[in-house]
Design a protein around this motif. Sequence first.
Motif, PDB file in Angstrom:
ATOM      1  N   CYS A 170       1.180  -0.655   8.246  1.00 19.31           N
ATOM      2  CA  CYS A 170      -0.159  -0.058   8.160  1.00 19.31           C
ATOM      3  C   CYS A 170      -0.712   0.299   9.534  1.00 19.31           C
ATOM      4  N   ARG A 171      -0.195  -0.344  10.583  1.00 15.91           N
ATOM      5  CA  ARG A 171      -0.622  -0.024  11.946  1.00 15.91           C
ATOM      6  C   ARG A 171       0.168   1.144  12.534  1.00 15.91           C
ATOM      7  N   GLY A 172       1.030   1.716  11.738  1.00 15.80           N
ATOM      8  CA  GLY A 172       1.784   2.879  12.195  1.00 15.80           C
ATOM      9  C   GLY A 172       3.051   2.550  12.949  1.00 15.80           C
ATOM     10  N   GLN A 173       3.495   1.284  12.909  1.00 17.65           N
ATOM     11  CA  GLN A 173       4.716   0.901  13.599  1.00 17.65           C
ATOM     12  C   GLN A 173       5.933   1.401  12.817  1.00 17.65           C
ATOM     13  N   GLN A 174       6.928   1.849  13.545  1.00 14.50           N
ATOM     14  CA  GLN A 174       8.189   2.241  12.929  1.00 14.50           C
ATOM     15  C   GLN A 174       9.060   0.999  12.769  1.00 14.50           C
ATOM     16  N   LEU A 175       9.359   0.641  11.555  1.00 14.84           N
ATOM     17  CA  LEU A 175      10.124  -0.572  11.292  1.00 14.84           C
ATOM     18  C   LEU A 175      11.589  -0.240  11.048  1.00 14.84           C
ATOM     19  N   GLY A 176      12.452  -1.037  11.644  1.00 12.29           N
ATOM     20  CA  GLY A 176      13.881  -0.926  11.398  1.00 12.29           C
ATOM     21  C   GLY A 176      14.440  -2.292  11.061  1.00 12.29           C
ATOM     22  N   PRO A 177      15.706  -2.374  10.721  1.00 14.35           N
ATOM     23  CA  PRO A 177      16.311  -3.666  10.391  1.00 14.35           C
ATOM     24  C   PRO A 177      16.134  -4.713  11.486  1.00 14.35           C
ATOM     25  N   ASP A 178      16.214  -4.303  12.761  1.00 13.02           N
ATOM     26  CA  ASP A 178      16.040  -5.264  13.846  1.00 13.02           C
ATOM     27  C   ASP A 178      14.638  -5.862  13.849  1.00 13.02           C
ATOM     28  N   ALA A 179      13.628  -5.027  13.598  1.00 18.41           N
ATOM     29  CA  ALA A 179      12.249  -5.521  13.548  1.00 18.41           C
ATOM     30  C   ALA A 179      12.065  -6.486  12.383  1.00 18.41           C
ATOM     31  N   VAL A 180      12.726  -6.202  11.262  1.00 14.80           N
ATOM     32  CA  VAL A 180      12.650  -7.101  10.110  1.00 14.80           C
ATOM     33  C   VAL A 180      13.285  -8.444  10.456  1.00 14.80           C
ATOM     34  N   ARG A 205       4.744 -14.423   3.192  1.00 16.89           N
ATOM     35  CA  ARG A 205       4.284 -14.283   4.587  1.00 16.89           C
ATOM     36  C   ARG A 205       5.047 -13.168   5.294  1.00 16.89           C
ATOM     37  N   ALA A 206       6.360 -13.081   5.032  1.00 19.61           N
ATOM     38  CA  ALA A 206       7.170 -12.040   5.659  1.00 19.61           C
ATOM     39  C   ALA A 206       6.685 -10.654   5.244  1.00 19.61           C
ATOM     40  N   PHE A 207       6.452 -10.462   3.955  1.00 16.70           N
ATOM     41  CA  PHE A 207       5.978  -9.161   3.488  1.00 16.70           C
ATOM     42  C   PHE A 207       4.588  -8.846   4.040  1.00 16.70           C
ATOM     43  N   GLU A 208       3.721  -9.845   4.145  1.00 20.21           N
ATOM     44  CA  GLU A 208       2.385  -9.619   4.703  1.00 20.21           C
ATOM     45  C   GLU A 208       2.469  -9.119   6.146  1.00 20.21           C
ATOM     46  N   GLU A 209       3.324  -9.762   6.940  1.00 21.92           N
ATOM     47  CA  GLU A 209       3.467  -9.360   8.342  1.00 21.92           C
ATOM     48  C   GLU A 209       4.029  -7.938   8.437  1.00 21.92           C
ATOM     49  N   LEU A 210       5.037  -7.644   7.642  1.00 20.58           N
ATOM     50  CA  LEU A 210       5.659  -6.325   7.696  1.00 20.58           C
ATOM     51  C   LEU A 210       4.712  -5.236   7.183  1.00 20.58           C
ATOM     52  N   ILE A 211       3.928  -5.552   6.172  1.00 22.94           N
ATOM     53  CA  ILE A 211       2.937  -4.596   5.677  1.00 22.94           C
ATOM     54  C   ILE A 211       1.894  -4.314   6.750  1.00 22.94           C
ATOM     55  N   THR A 212       1.471  -5.356   7.468  1.00 20.95           N
ATOM     56  CA  THR A 212       0.510  -5.170   8.566  1.00 20.95           C
ATOM     57  C   THR A 212       1.070  -4.234   9.628  1.00 20.95           C
ATOM     58  N   LEU A 213       2.334  -4.445   9.989  1.00 16.87           N
ATOM     59  CA  LEU A 213       2.969  -3.581  10.988  1.00 16.87           C
ATOM     60  C   LEU A 213       3.055  -2.143  10.483  1.00 16.87           C
ATOM     61  N   PRO A 261       0.834  -1.205   0.000  1.00 17.42           N
ATOM     62  CA  PRO A 261       0.000   0.000   0.000  1.00 17.42           C
ATOM     63  C   PRO A 261       0.869   1.255   0.000  1.00 17.42           C
ATOM     64  N   ASP A 262       0.413   2.276  -0.715  1.00 14.15           N
ATOM     65  CA  ASP A 262       1.203   3.508  -0.830  1.00 14.15           C
ATOM     66  C   ASP A 262       1.565   4.077   0.540  1.00 14.15           C
ATOM     67  N   SER A 263       0.646   3.980   1.493  1.00 14.39           N
ATOM     68  CA  SER A 263       0.885   4.554   2.823  1.00 14.39           C
ATOM     69  C   SER A 263       1.949   3.797   3.610  1.00 14.39           C
ATOM     70  N   ALA A 264       2.271   2.569   3.168  1.00 18.97           N
ATOM     71  CA  ALA A 264       3.212   1.738   3.933  1.00 18.97           C
ATOM     72  C   ALA A 264       4.568   1.596   3.263  1.00 18.97           C
ATOM     73  N   VAL A 265       4.724   2.122   2.045  1.00 18.06           N
ATOM     74  CA  VAL A 265       5.952   1.884   1.281  1.00 18.06           C
ATOM     75  C   VAL A 265       7.188   2.408   2.010  1.00 18.06           C
ATOM     76  N   LEU A 266       7.171   3.677   2.402  1.00 21.79           N
ATOM     77  CA  LEU A 266       8.356   4.283   3.013  1.00 21.79           C
ATOM     78  C   LEU A 266       8.716   3.617   4.322  1.00 21.79           C
ATOM     79  N   VAL A 267       7.688   3.272   5.128  1.00 20.85           N
ATOM     80  CA  VAL A 267       7.945   2.633   6.422  1.00 20.85           C
ATOM     81  C   VAL A 267       8.532   1.245   6.214  1.00 20.85           C
ATOM     82  N   LEU A 268       7.961   0.489   5.286  1.00 21.01           N
ATOM     83  CA  LEU A 268       8.420  -0.879   5.079  1.00 21.01           C
ATOM     84  C   LEU A 268       9.833  -0.927   4.513  1.00 21.01           C
TER      85      LEU A 268
END
Length: 360
Positions: free
Chosen positions: A86-96, A76-84, A29-36
């Motif tokens: 979209c929920r507004g979570q800040q993702l970093g390499p450690d979270a990945v 499955r990995a991309f689905e989980e990360l996209i969910t995070l 989703p466009d809203s999740a691209v930069l975060v992911l």
Amino acid sequence: MTPTSVEGDSRSGSETLRPEPEQSKVVIPDSAVLVLLGPHDDNLRVLEELLAAEVYLRGNEVTLTGTPADVAFAERAFEELITLACRGQQLGPDAVRTTLKMLSQGDAESPAEVLSLDILSRRGRTIRPKTLNQKRYVDAIDRYTIVFGIGPAGTGKTYLAMAKAVQALQAKQVNRIILTRPAVEAGERLGFLPGTLYEKIDPYLRPLYDALHDMLDSESIPKLMATGTIEVAPLAYMRGRTLNEAFIILDEAQNTTQEQMKMFLTRLGSGSQVVVTGDVTQIDLPGGQPSGLQIVQDILDGVDDVHFAQLTSNDVVRHRLVTDIVNAYARWDALQETIQAQKTTRARPVSNRADRRQRR
């Protein structure tokens, strides 16, 4: 049926069948691209490094290529990360890395559910579990009256317990927070330190103060301590008290004796919650005394409303090198135990021969 290709083996002249690579597309989703993707595509680089499937990004569409199993895992990995994301979570390499690790272990819990459990938020910073065992530890605090968090340094035992204590106070589930830990080196050394008694014990309690300052406004902490809403004291100050309507944390419990642990646990009053944290590999008791934290696991095993949460080096959330250090020490300890056992075994026949000579 998966299409196959025929590949000749020049060494044997035989032919082997290889499944054709499978391909799948995931739309972010466009809203999740930069975060992911992360700053400078840092998250994407980690995904490319750790996923067995090939990852190709064009715009907001990811193409995954590889064996069916590898592609399914990557999806499955991309689905989980996209969910995070979209929920507004800040993702970093450690979270990945954590997400991929949880998926590879085949746990039933969704990484997105684990990593998006918010405990406490302050000034835009949210405290939440970062591993599955940490989430189970936090969930246990919600379910049981007495919870023991046992694990190596850096697994968040005390920090998460502190966050749950502040959460309970803010929700008016308890009237006060009591933080305590044993001053193992008190004895003679304490007498030589300058200042009042509280100034002498301050170094032992400082880690608890530091955690409090992460979770509450600094100007409010002195007021809360002055009114008794938050109390930080050495374990010796718990004797003879009954602690009602309180969230009580005993930190560094591996440095309690059996008698001290019993004394502390029997302070529990009505409407109170107890969390005991410690690392049984870092016992500093003098004279080789047994740790109350080790013994209590056998004593309270099977007792209702008591839970033992075990954290491991996989739950270390400090620098990644800390995990390697913890594992290295564990291997060294195991080696020393093996060497000692071998020495004991070799010594026994000699002792038996000497005994026989004496009987003659």
